[in-house]
Design an enzyme around this catalytic site. Structure first.
Site, PDB file in Angstrom:
ATOM      1  N   SER A  43      21.539  29.445 141.405  1.00  0.00           N
ATOM      2  CA  SER A  43      22.215  30.421 140.716  1.00  0.00           C
ATOM      3  C   SER A  43      23.218  31.065 141.150  1.00  0.00           C
ATOM      4  CB  SER A  43      21.260  30.863 139.462  1.00  0.00           C
ATOM      5  OG  SER A  43      20.352  31.601 140.308  1.00  0.00           O
ATOM      6  N   ASN A  95      10.146  36.292 138.938  1.00  0.00           N
ATOM      7  CA  ASN A  95      10.054  36.264 137.521  1.00  0.00           C
ATOM      8  C   ASN A  95      10.133  37.726 136.797  1.00  0.00           C
ATOM      9  OD1 ASN A  95       9.637  33.500 137.735  1.00  0.00           O
ATOM     10  ND2 ASN A  95       7.671  33.492 137.009  1.00  0.00           N
ATOM     11  N   THR A 147      42.051  41.945  97.420  1.00  0.00           N
ATOM     12  CA  THR A 147      40.858  41.160  97.219  1.00  0.00           C
ATOM     13  C   THR A 147      41.327  39.578  96.978  1.00  0.00           C
ATOM     14  OG1 THR A 147      40.778  41.227  94.857  1.00  0.00           O
ATOM     15  CG2 THR A 147      39.611  43.042  96.038  1.00  0.00           C
ATOM     16  N   HIS A 148      40.756  38.615  97.710  1.00  0.00           N
ATOM     17  CA  HIS A 148      41.151  37.235  97.542  1.00  0.00           C
ATOM     18  C   HIS A 148      42.474  37.132  98.396  1.00  0.00           C
ATOM     19  CE1 HIS A 148      37.939  36.671  94.542  1.00  0.00           C
ATOM     20  NE2 HIS A 148      38.259  37.703  93.930  1.00  0.00           N
ATOM     21  N   SER A 195      58.222  32.202 122.392  1.00  0.00           N
ATOM     22  CA  SER A 195      58.311  30.718 122.325  1.00  0.00           C
ATOM     23  C   SER A 195      59.154  29.969 123.676  1.00  0.00           C
ATOM     24  CB  SER A 195      58.792  30.398 121.221  1.00  0.00           C
ATOM     25  OG  SER A 195      58.869  28.818 121.160  1.00  0.00           O
ATOM     26  N   LYS A 234      61.345  33.676 118.205  1.00  0.00           N
ATOM     27  CA  LYS A 234      59.576  34.024 117.922  1.00  0.00           C
ATOM     28  C   LYS A 234      59.154  35.003 118.780  1.00  0.00           C
ATOM     29  CE  LYS A 234      57.092  31.838 116.126  1.00  0.00           C
ATOM     30  NZ  LYS A 234      56.373  30.460 116.437  1.00  0.00           N
ATOM     31  N   GLU A 277      45.485  36.678 118.141  1.00  0.00           N
ATOM     32  CA  GLU A 277      45.061  35.371 118.286  1.00  0.00           C
ATOM     33  C   GLU A 277      43.883  34.995 118.987  1.00  0.00           C
ATOM     34  OE1 GLU A 277      48.411  32.522 116.796  1.00  0.00           O
ATOM     35  OE2 GLU A 277      49.439  34.132 117.912  1.00  0.00           O
ATOM     36  N   TYR A 327       7.664  31.983 132.280  1.00  0.00           N
ATOM     37  CA  TYR A 327       8.966  31.791 132.834  1.00  0.00           C
ATOM     38  C   TYR A 327       9.018  30.147 132.821  1.00  0.00           C
ATOM     39  CZ  TYR A 327      12.825  31.178 135.789  1.00  0.00           C
ATOM     40  OH  TYR A 327      14.098  30.945 136.401  1.00  0.00           O
ATOM     41  N   GLN A 371      17.053  30.384 133.657  1.00  0.00           N
ATOM     42  CA  GLN A 371      18.268  30.754 134.435  1.00  0.00           C
ATOM     43  C   GLN A 371      19.576  30.441 133.905  1.00  0.00           C
ATOM     44  OE1 GLN A 371      18.120  30.016 138.880  1.00  0.00           O
ATOM     45  NE2 GLN A 371      19.436  28.142 138.514  1.00  0.00           N
TER      46      GLN A 371
HETATM   47  N1  ARG Z   1      17.426  32.378 139.740  1.00  0.00           N
HETATM   48  C1  ARG Z   1      16.170  32.287 138.838  1.00  0.00           C
HETATM   49  C2  ARG Z   1      16.519  32.687 137.412  1.00  0.00           C
HETATM   50  O1  ARG Z   1      17.544  33.324 137.177  1.00  0.00           O
HETATM   51  C3  ARG Z   1      15.023  33.481 139.100  1.00  0.00           C
HETATM   52  C4  ARG Z   1      13.803  33.415 138.894  1.00  0.00           C
HETATM   53  C5  ARG Z   1      13.327  32.243 139.601  1.00  0.00           C
HETATM   54  N2  ARG Z   1      11.801  32.204 139.292  1.00  0.00           N
HETATM   55  C6  ARG Z   1      11.027  31.047 139.574  1.00  0.00           C
HETATM   56  N3  ARG Z   1       9.786  31.059 139.076  1.00  0.00           N
HETATM   57  N4  ARG Z   1      11.528  29.861 140.160  1.00  0.00           N
HETATM   58  O2  ARG Z   1      15.843  32.545 136.492  1.00  0.00           O
END
Ligand code: ARG
Length: 433
Positions: free
Chosen positions: A22, A109, A154-155, A276, A282, A289, A316, A321
């Site tokens: 990650s 965690n 309104t509307h 445009s 334009k 938008e 967890y 992740q």
């Molecule tokens: N990269 C992990 C996440 O973002 C960190 C926690 C990982 N924990 C584990 N028990 N593998 O969730």
């Protein structure tokens, strides 16, 4: 080299490694991760869980790592999976055994949950500042348009005359509520998960309150299983973002309508418009938008998070992740939109005359005419009927209510007197609202 390699007999498959990582997304948490580790190491030293000199070595090295990251000297590695293990590995490379002691009494965690909460607290403050700047810009504009009258709808049909100040003020109420909503979310974000360990706490004599204080949390997450598995705070934050985006999007929809030739109530500044590639005449309200479009994205972020979490058993799970891309995207998008939107508001031109002209047609004083008869003693439902007939008559005659002579008025009800003209004066009515 994996930090968890002990139990394994072979190297991970490289595509599995890449899939599992990650770091691409969570490297932006480096500052919060280091901040959390600094407080954790200090506490470990104070509590005698690791030698005090090693805690100090960790502190010095983490500061250096932070500087090196900020100077662009650090390359994060995919095989080190995430920001937590990238930083821990760097630390161990630099100070050896002391670095290896940092993760005592901690799990990724509780670490990731802490990083996320630190990050979110910071972003909430930034968003609140941007919302306040927008509210201030709106207040300023409203102040200049207390007498500018325009149709209220309104509307999307002309309904009653209002002032531009009232219309802008409605959005200001929404943005002020958004600031409060983020404030409420902040309270629930402001609790420390660290110390929960993987899920069941730790047997070391840790001091969670000390860490909470060091990191600026107002308290700790009491239940260790909840501490590591809760992502309500992120969902709530994203919901706050989605609501604020919805407010911006409605406002943008109006700016888009108002800048059309059909309305011609405003002109968005050239610096915030686009042309445009084919039609030379334009001038498009692209900023508005895009904000309207990005609202869809932020709703998507909210739904991603809700869906990621909905089937997860405690505590967890790696699914979590996936919380980072939507969480980061929601905050980033809202911040970008608030910044650009405030500039659009600050620079747009208000075409006062067109707004006022639009009030002239559309019988927007019909309700006031009905109220006039009510004050003369006629029940409201009867008044409604009388005025309805008058409107029909005026449409046939191609005139406004106040173009009618008193004799014409009286042909609908003998209760009308000369003072009706003042009672149905749109300007007077709009500035009273
Ligand atoms: N990269 C992990 C996440 O973002 C960190 C926690 C990982 N924990 C584990 N028990 N593998 O969730």
């Amino acid at each position: 080299m994996k930090l968890w390699k002990g139990r394994f007999s072979k190297e991970a498959n490289s595509s599995a490694d890449a899939f599992n990582a990650s770091i691409e997304t969570d490297q932006r948490l480096y500052k919060h991760d280091i901040e959390g580790s600094l407080a954790h190491a200090l506490m470990l030293g104070r509590q005698g869980i690791i030698p005090i000199e090693e805690a100090e070595a960790i502190r010095l090295s983490l500061h250096e790592i932070m500087e090196d990251i900020e100077a662009g000297k650090v390359t994060f590695l995919t095989e080190r999976e995430d920001i937590h293990m990238n930083i821990e590995t760097l630390l161990t490379e630099r100070i050896g055994a002391a670095g290896k002691r940092l993760h005592t009494a901690r799990s990724r965690n509780d670490q990731v949950a802490t990083d996320l909460r630190l990050y979110q607290k910071e972003v909430i403050r930034e968003i609140q500042d941007l919302l306040s700047a927008l509210a201030a810009a709106l207040d300023e504009l409203s102040g200049q348009h207390k007498e500018t009258i325009m149709p209220g709808y309104t509307h999307l049909q002309r309904a009653q005359p209002v002032t531009l100040a009232l219309h802008l003020g409605a959005y200001n109420e929404m943005f002020k509520r958004d600031i409060e909503r983020f404030g409420d979310c902040y309270k629930r974000t402001d609790l420390l998960p660290l110390g929960a360990g993987a899920l069941a706490g730790t047997t070391y004599p840790i001091d969670r309150h000390f860490v909470a204080e060091k990191l600026g949390f107002s308290g700790i997450c009491e239940n260790t299983m909840d501490a590591v598995s809760d992502r309500d705070f992120a969902i709530e934050f994203t919901a706050c973002c989605a609501i604020a985006m919805m407010h911006l999007s409605r406002f943008c929809e109006e700016l888009i309508l108002w800048s059309s030739t059909e309305f011609a109530f405003i002109e968005i500044d050239d610096a915030y418009s686009t042309g445009s590639s084919i039609m030379p005449q334009k001038k498009n309200p692209d900023m508005a938008e895009l904000i309207r479009g990005k609202t869809g994205r932020v709703y998507g972020d909210l739904f991603s998070l809700l869906t990621i979490m909905k089937g997860l058993p405690l505590t967890y799970n790696k699914d979590m992740q996936e919380d980072k891309p939507p969480l980061f995207d929601a905050g980033d998008t809202l911040k970008d939109c608030l910044e650009i939107f405030t500039q659009v508001i600050r620079t747009m031109e208000i075409k006062k005359e067109s707004m006022e002209k639009a009030v002239d047609s559309g019988f927007m004083n019909a309700t006031d005419a009905a109220d006039y008869l009510v004050k003369k003693g006629l029940p409201f439902r009867d008044c409604h009927e009388v005025i309805g007939k008058m409107v029909l008559y005026c449409i046939g005659q191609n005139k406004r209510l106040d173009d009618m002579t008193l004799t014409e008025f009286r042909s609908f009800s003998p209760l009308f007197e000369q003072d009706v003209y003042e009672a149905i004066d749109v300007r007077k009515r709009a500035t009273k609202s």
